[in-house]
Enzyme design. Structure first.
Site, PDB file in Angstrom:
ATOM      1  CG  HIS A  15      -0.181   0.024   2.524  1.00 12.81           C
ATOM      2  ND1 HIS A  15       0.383   1.171   3.055  1.00 12.81           N
ATOM      3  CD2 HIS A  15       0.108  -0.968   3.392  1.00 12.81           C
ATOM      4  CE1 HIS A  15       0.974   0.892   4.196  1.00 12.81           C
ATOM      5  NE2 HIS A  15       0.826  -0.413   4.428  1.00 12.81           N
TER       6      HIS A  15
ATOM      7  CD  GLU B  71       1.841  -5.878   8.299  1.00 17.57           C
ATOM      8  OE1 GLU B  71       1.963  -7.121   8.212  1.00 17.57           O
ATOM      9  OE2 GLU B  71       2.626  -5.075   7.758  1.00 17.57           O
TER      10      GLU B  71
END
Length: 193
Positions: free
Chosen positions: A9, A82
């Protein structure tokens, strides 16, 4: 064989200040938005057949830029998140070193530093399983998976057949907005860039 593009990202303010995010959900900053658009430019000619992302907004916003360019739907999956960094979430690296010195040392030598979050081995098992399933459902195609630095490291360690603890000691995480490529065929992973 499936080609899986693993993109990290774009940048958040927490990335910039070395604040540990884990499952926290800060948005992209202006640099991160620009990185998302640059990623869309970079991947404009890729023959993508599907785009997946973590359900955290920093990954979603990054993936949306590419999805718009390819006119593809974006599928968000919680399993692509994550690692959960537990009590370290929201703290800067400096704060972690001060408050959790022993845990930080364990982390730097390839172990688990936090006490209340997700173990690295569990995260690696989760992310490898999730991407294996995506690859299996897209045999012969190229897909994009927009995720996070820790999860990309776990996947690359798997593809390179390096124990995750060793990989974490030897290699830094990918920069925001960058891409790594792996091929997956019948559960066999190979890093191709």
């Amino acid at each position: 064989m499936t080609i899986v593009l693993l993109a990290r990202h774009g940048e958040t303010d927490w990335n910039r200040t070395e604040r540990w995010q884990g499952h926290a959900d800060p948005p992209l900053n202006a640099t991160g938005v620009a990185q998302a658009e640059a990623l869309a430019d970079l991947l404009a000619e890729e023959p993508l057949r599907a785009i997946y992302s973590s359900d955290l907004q920093r990954a979603v916003t990054t993936a949306e830029a590419v999805a718009r360019r390819h006119a593809l739907p974006l599928v968000q999956l919680e399993r692509l998140r994550e690692i959960d960094v537990g009590e370290w979430s929201g703290l800067t690296t400096t704060e972690i070193k001060e408050r959790f010195a022993e845990g930080f040392e364990r982390h730097n030598t390839g172990g688990d530093g936090w006490l209340t979050g997700e173990p690295h081995a569990q995260m690696q098992e989760r992310i490898v399983s999730a991407v294996d399933e995506l690859a299996e459902s897209h045999d012969g195609e190229t897909i994009l998976v927009v995720i996070h630095g820790g999860t990309i490291r776990a996947l690359l360690a798997h593809a390179m057949q390096i124990p995750f603890e060793e990989y974490r000691r030897r290699f830094r995480g990918p920069r925001n907005g960058t891409v790594a490529r792996v091929s997956v065929e019948s559960g066999r992973w190979v890093r191709i860039d």
